[in-house]
Design a protein around this motif. Structure first.
Motif, mmCIF file in Angstrom:
data_model
loop_
_atom_site.group_PDB
_atom_site.id
_atom_site.type_symbol
_atom_site.label_atom_id
_atom_site.label_comp_id
_atom_site.label_asym_id
_atom_site.label_seq_id
_atom_site.Cartn_x
_atom_site.Cartn_y
_atom_site.Cartn_z
ATOM 1 N N UNK A 113 0.845 -1.166 -0.087
ATOM 2 C CA UNK A 113 0.047 -0.034 0.042
ATOM 3 C C UNK A 113 0.826 1.321 0.030
ATOM 4 N N UNK A 114 1.084 1.872 -1.150
ATOM 5 C CA UNK A 114 1.957 2.948 -1.263
ATOM 6 C C UNK A 114 1.229 4.350 -0.726
ATOM 7 N N UNK A 115 1.185 5.020 0.277
ATOM 8 C CA UNK A 115 0.591 6.411 0.804
ATOM 9 C C UNK A 115 1.474 7.402 0.649
ATOM 10 N N UNK A 141 0.935 12.907 8.082
ATOM 11 C CA UNK A 141 0.702 12.375 9.417
ATOM 12 C C UNK A 141 1.661 12.900 10.312
ATOM 13 N N UNK A 142 2.869 13.092 9.975
ATOM 14 C CA UNK A 142 4.119 13.607 10.567
ATOM 15 C C UNK A 142 3.852 15.115 10.779
ATOM 16 N N UNK A 143 3.321 15.645 9.802
ATOM 17 C CA UNK A 143 2.985 17.136 9.886
ATOM 18 C C UNK A 143 1.916 17.458 11.080
ATOM 19 N N UNK A 144 0.939 16.558 11.080
ATOM 20 C CA UNK A 144 -0.129 16.592 12.026
ATOM 21 C C UNK A 144 0.341 16.541 13.749
ATOM 22 N N UNK A 145 1.627 15.462 13.679
ATOM 23 C CA UNK A 145 2.094 15.281 14.999
ATOM 24 C C UNK A 145 2.912 16.721 15.465
ATOM 25 N N UNK A 180 -5.165 9.755 13.183
ATOM 26 C CA UNK A 180 -5.319 10.545 11.904
ATOM 27 C C UNK A 180 -4.971 9.644 10.933
ATOM 28 N N UNK A 181 -3.883 8.852 10.894
ATOM 29 C CA UNK A 181 -3.494 7.798 10.212
ATOM 30 C C UNK A 181 -4.257 6.872 9.885
ATOM 31 N N UNK A 182 -4.706 6.338 11.088
ATOM 32 C CA UNK A 182 -5.753 5.312 11.149
ATOM 33 C C UNK A 182 -6.849 5.603 10.274
ATOM 34 N N UNK A 183 -7.602 6.769 10.423
ATOM 35 C CA UNK A 183 -8.471 7.067 9.686
ATOM 36 C C UNK A 183 -8.227 7.160 8.251
ATOM 37 N N UNK A 184 -7.099 7.564 7.971
ATOM 38 C CA UNK A 184 -6.922 7.872 6.552
ATOM 39 C C UNK A 184 -6.836 6.201 6.053
ATOM 40 N N UNK A 185 -6.011 5.388 6.718
ATOM 41 C CA UNK A 185 -6.003 4.043 6.200
ATOM 42 C C UNK A 185 -7.602 3.299 6.202
ATOM 43 N N UNK A 213 -5.161 4.332 -4.300
ATOM 44 C CA UNK A 213 -4.784 4.567 -3.041
ATOM 45 C C UNK A 213 -4.206 5.855 -2.773
ATOM 46 N N UNK A 214 -3.037 5.787 -3.827
ATOM 47 C CA UNK A 214 -2.186 7.123 -3.902
ATOM 48 C C UNK A 214 -2.992 8.337 -4.137
ATOM 49 N N UNK A 215 -3.912 8.210 -4.872
ATOM 50 C CA UNK A 215 -4.786 9.671 -5.141
ATOM 51 C C UNK A 215 -5.662 9.863 -3.855
ATOM 52 N N UNK A 216 -6.058 8.866 -2.967
ATOM 53 C CA UNK A 216 -6.751 9.314 -1.952
ATOM 54 C C UNK A 216 -5.785 9.841 -0.755
#
Length: 364
Positions: free
Chosen positions: A93-95, A101-105, A140-145, A156-159
């Motif tokens: 899964x290429x995200x 997510x790092x920026x959110x932290x 946040x990353x879990x919701x994205x996943x 997946x890349x586009x989302x």
């Protein structure tokens, strides 16, 4: 009561001393020793010890520039790229949202902790701000996943790219929470135990500890039952589903792990830069993380750190060869050259060279 021969043999084995290897050291691989000792004995070799000693000695022989600007930055970027390596290399899964997510932290640790924007930052204890920042990034990353696992490939890349762009414009236009385009400055690493962790050498060792922890954690995960199941889902999700595995749950769990790693890297990169602004989380750094992971090689966790080191070296020294405006051209050229000659990145090149020079000569 008669004791079976098997039970008697087991008792004798427990009383016997640890077997000794050929080099005179005790061999714990077949002994009834703790699991962590067996794991260390089987997987940690002399080269690992030499590399660790070199990493420890490095800041004492290198200049502050190479310690902080090159080595520490490479370690922190490597943690964020490692989260993508875990998702893409072992989960398929290429995200493009790992930098988001790092920026959110980074924004969370600036809001809950201390910064120059006193009217927004809450100035809570640094350890509480860090825990909240990593927790928010993981959620946040879990919701994205949870959204991304319903798609595959380019979708997946586009989302994930769309989520990253949306978060960028949210931080850019919101002044109440994210302070708009100015962001937060003076977000420095804390001082505790009498050490200023923002200094080059302490920050390097802090980054090294977290990098080693992230590296060995991923190494352990990919060999665990969950990691094997994740790689099975990567290779053939339909077959894994027919065998009774919950494919969606396995993929979402991979996003949880990768988001946690990205959150840790986000806190460290914010401390490294001492600021967080919308310009630091735009599409350029998002794509840079993908370049780092692919350039280093996504077949092994160490590839993320190798790619980060190459990227940082080019970032700092490419301007001596070309104009600063053409830095992306240099990065793109190196990236294309590596991918064309080795789709598995620098790790693939190393594997080919190692196989070529270590294989026995053929007899004609």
């Amino acid at each position: 009561m008669m004791i079976s021969h098997r039970a008697q043999a087991f008792a004798d084995a427990k009383q016997s001393p640890a077997p000794v290897s050929t080099d005179g050291l005790p061999d714990y691989s077949d002994q009834d020793a703790p699991g962590w000792l067996k794991w260390m004995w089987q997987r940690v070799g002399a080269r690992h010890v030499l590399i660790l000693l070199a990493l420890i000695i490095y800041p004492f022989v290198a200049s502050p520039f190479f310690t902080f600007q090159v080595a520490a930055q490479s370690l922190v970027l490597g943690i964020i790229a490692l989260s993508l390596t875990f998702l893409g290399g072992y989960g398929g899964m290429v995200s493009l949202a790992q930098w988001t997510i790092a920026g959110a932290a980074g924004y969370a640790v600036s809001i809950f902790g201390f910064s120059s924007v006193g009217e927004i930052s809450l100035n809570w204890p640094w350890w509480l701000a860090v825990i909240l920042a990593i927790s928010i990034a993981t959620l946040f990353g879990t919701l994205i996943g949870w959204l991304a696992v319903r798609t595959e490939g380019i979708y997946t890349i586009m989302i994930t790219l769309a989520v990253g762009v949306a978060f960028y414009y949210l931080t850019l236009q919101n002044h109440t929470i994210f302070h708009g385009f100015q962001g937060f400055s003076k977000v420095a690493a804390p001082k505790f135990w009498g050490v200023d962790w923002q200094s080059p050498v302490p920050f390097y060792f802090m980054s090294l500890v977290f990098s080693l922890a992230a590296y060995f954690w991923v190494k352990y995960l990919i060999r665990s039952p969950y990691g094997i199941a994740l790689q099975g889902v990567r290779d053939n999700p339909r077959r894994m589903n027919s065998l009774g595995f919950n494919v969606s749950a396995i993929r979402v769990m991979a996003y949880v792990i990768a988001s946690f790693l990205a959150g840790v890297g986000g806190v460290l990169i914010t401390w490294y830069n001492s600021l967080i602004t919308p310009s630091t989380i735009n599409t350029g750094p998002m794509i840079a993380v993908l370049i780092i992971a692919v350039m280093g090689g996504m077949s092994h966790p160490i590839g993320a750190f190798i790619g980060a080191l190459i990227y940082v070296l080019l970032q700092n020294f490419a301007i001596d060869l070309v104009d600063r405006e053409r830095f992306n051209l240099v990065i793109g050229g190196v990236f294309l050259a590596i991918v064309l000659f080795s789709p598995d990145g620098l790790i693939g090149i190393w594997k080919k060279l190692r196989a070529r020079f270590t294989q026995p000569p053929q007899r004609w």
